[in-house]
Enzyme design. Structure first.
Site, short mmCIF file in Angstrom:
data_model
loop_
_atom_site.label_atom_id
_atom_site.label_comp_id
_atom_site.label_asym_id
_atom_site.label_seq_id
_atom_site.Cartn_x
_atom_site.Cartn_y
_atom_site.Cartn_z
N ASP A 99 80.30 5.76 28.27
CA ASP A 99 79.34 6.77 28.74
C ASP A 99 77.90 6.45 28.41
O ASP A 99 77.00 7.23 28.75
CB ASP A 99 79.74 8.15 28.21
CG ASP A 99 80.94 8.70 28.97
OD1 ASP A 99 81.07 8.37 30.17
OD2 ASP A 99 81.75 9.43 28.39
N ASP B 189 85.72 8.80 35.93
CA ASP B 189 84.33 9.06 35.52
C ASP B 189 83.56 7.77 35.25
O ASP B 189 82.33 7.71 35.39
CB ASP B 189 84.29 9.91 34.23
CG ASP B 189 85.42 10.92 34.09
OD1 ASP B 189 86.50 10.68 34.66
OD2 ASP B 189 85.22 11.91 33.41
N1 GLY Z 1 84.23 12.97 30.99
C1 GLY Z 1 83.34 13.51 31.90
C2 GLY Z 1 83.74 14.80 32.48
O1 GLY Z 1 84.19 15.69 31.79
O2 GLY Z 1 83.60 14.94 33.67
#
Ligand code: GLY
Length: 383
Positions: free
Chosen positions: A105, A163
Site C-alpha cells: 500500500d 486492491d
Molecule cells: N484494503 C483496501 C480496502 O479496504 O479497500
C-alpha cells in the site's frame, strides 16, 4: 513542471443550476480540510468518524496518504493558497518511509500525497522519497508468481489482493520519472497475472488469491472484506475497474482497456439500479441496505477516466454514469454539512463489514476518490 491549475474559476461558469455545484463543494471541502487538521498530530491521519468521534490512525496505516490527497484535490478545485500550504504540511508527515512503508500500500500512500507535492513544487525532496518508495514496492515482486506480494501476513502463503492493482501506478509513474523500465514491466506483469487469476467469467473479481511462490500456482481464492469467497465485494470491483483503466492510461496496452471495459459491463447495469452500491453486490437481505459510498466514489472517478480513454459510444455512457453516481453522492443523504463529520465529506461507507469495523461511517478514502471524481467533473465542465 506541471503546476496544479485551479479549476474552480473555469468550472464555476458552468456549474450554476446543476445538481453538482462545484463552487459550493469546493468551499465545503476547504472548510472540512481545515477542521480536520485541528484534530491531527504529526504522527496521525484521519481514519473514520463514528458516533461523535474522529478515529485517527498512525502513519503506517494504508490510508495515510488520502487526507493530504483530499487537500491537494481541494486546492486543485479552488486554488486557495491556505489549502496548498495545508496540503504541503500534511504531505510533509509522510517523507520518512521507515514510518509509512509496511506493504504494497505504499503506492496508495505516495500517489495521494508525495507525488502530488512533487507535481506541484518540483522539489527534489519529494523525488528522492518517490524513488525509494518505488524501489520498496518493486522489491515485493516475485517473478515466479508474476505478482507483487500484498501482505506479509503469516495467515497466507503469498497473498495478492485486487486492491494491489491500485498500487501499480507508483511503479508506472516512477518508471517514467527515473527511467527505470523494469518498474513498468513489473506493473504490467502483475496486472496480467491478476487478469488471469482473479477474475471470473462475468468479470467480477475475487478479493484475494493466495499463491505458491515456489511454482506460481494458485493455492486458494477467497474473500477478506466481502460477503463470501464467490461474492462480488463492491469496493474490490471498483478497485479492479480503476486499476485496469489506470494501467491502460499508463501503458497503452489494449488488453487492459478490454479488461476495464469488461469490468464496466459487469458494473454498469448494477449501478443503474443503485448508484451507491451495497457493501457487497451479493450482500444477504439483512445487510443489503448497508451502503459503501467509498466504492461509489472509486467507481465514479474510474468511469470519468475510462470515458476519456475509451472509444465512442461507450465513452459517453461511462461519463454519464460517472455523473449520475457523483450526483447521488452530492445529495444530503451522503454529503456532510459544513462543520459535521469532524471534517470528512461523505457519509455511509463500509470498510470491513465481516470484520465489524468501519461500518456505515465516513472514511478517508471515500473522500479522496470523491474529490478526484469532482476534479474530473470540473475539468470536463471547463472544456
Ligand atoms: N484494503 C483496501 C480496502 O479496504 O479497500
Amino acid at each position: 513542471m506541471r503546476r496544479i491549475l485551479p479549476l474552480l474559476l473555469l468550472a464555476a461558469v458552468f456549474s450554476c443550476g446543476k445538481a453538482i455545484d462545484t463552487q459550493k463543494l469546493s468551499a465545503l471541502a476547504a472548510e472540512q480540510c481545515l477542521i480536520m487538521e485541528q484534530s491531527l498530530t504529526d504522527g496521525t491521519m484521519p481514519r473514520y468518524f463514528q458516533g461523535d468521534s474522529l478515529v485517527t490512525a498512525g502513519l503506517g496505516w494504508w490510508c495515510s496518504g488520502f487526507y493530504p490527497g483530499v487537500c491537494w484535490y481541494t486546492y486543485q478545485l479552488g486554488g486557495d493558497p491556505a489549502i496548498r500550504a495545508l496540503a504541503l504540511r500534511q504531505t510533509g508527515k509522510l517523507l520518512d518511509l521507515d514510518k509509512v512503508s509496511r506493504d504494497h500500500d505504499i503506492g496508495f500512500v505516495m500517489m495521494g500525497s508525495v507525488a502530488k507535492a512533487y507535481e506541484e513544487t518540483g522539489d527534489s525532496l519529494y523525488l528522492n522519497v518517490l524513488k525509494d518508495a518505488a524501489g520498496r514496492l518493486a522489491a515485493r515482486f516475485n517473478p515466479t508468481v508474476g505478482a507483487i506480494r500484498s501482505w506479509d501476513n503469516p495467515k497466507y502463503t503469498y497473498p495478492v489482493i485486487i486492491d494491489n492493482m491500485m498500487n501499480l501506478e507508483l511503479l508506472t509513474y516512477a518508471s517514467g520519472l527515473f527511467d527505470v523500465p523494469e518498474w513498468k514491466e513489473i506493473a504490467i506483469k502483475h496486472a496480467r497475472t491478476t487478469m488471469k487469476n482473479h477474475f471470473r467469467e462475468d468479470y467480477s473479481t475475487f478479493h484475494l488469491v493466495d499463491y505458491n511462490p515456489e511454482d506460481g500456482s494458485v493455492i486458494r481464492r477467497q474473500t477478506v472484506q466481502g460477503y463470501a469467497d464467490d461474492s462480488a465485494w463492491s469496493r474490490g470491483q471498483a478497485w479492479g475497474l480503476y486499476g485496469y483503466t489506470m494501467m491502460y492510461r499508463e501503458t497503452g496496452e489494449e488488453d487492459f482497456l478490454h479488461q476495464a471495459q469488461s469490468i464496466a459491463e459487469f458494473l454498469l447495469p448494477l449501478s443503474r439500479e443503485r448508484a451507491v452500491p451495497a457493501w457487497d453486490y451479493n450482500a444477504p437481505a439483512e445487510s443489503i441496505g448497508q451502503d459503501d459510498a467509498s466504492a461509489a466514489a472509486v467507481m465514479a472517478s474510474a468511469l470519468f477516466d475510462l470515458a476519456a480513454l475509451a472509444p465512442s459510444p461507450a465513452s459517453l455512457t461511462y461519463r454519464l454514469r460517472a455523473e449520475f453516481i457523483l450526483e447521488e453522492l452530492c445529495k444530503d443523504k451522503y454529503l456532510c454539512k459544513p462543520g459535521e463529520c469532524a471534517g470528512f465529506l461523505l457519509k455511509h461507507s463500509t470498510g470491513n463489514y465481516p470484520g465489524g469495523s468501519e461500518v456505515d461511517v465516513p472514511l478517508t478514502y471515500a473522500d479522496y476518490y470523491f474529490m478526484e471524481a469532482l476534479c474530473h467533473y470540473a475539468a470536463l465542465q471547463a472544456e
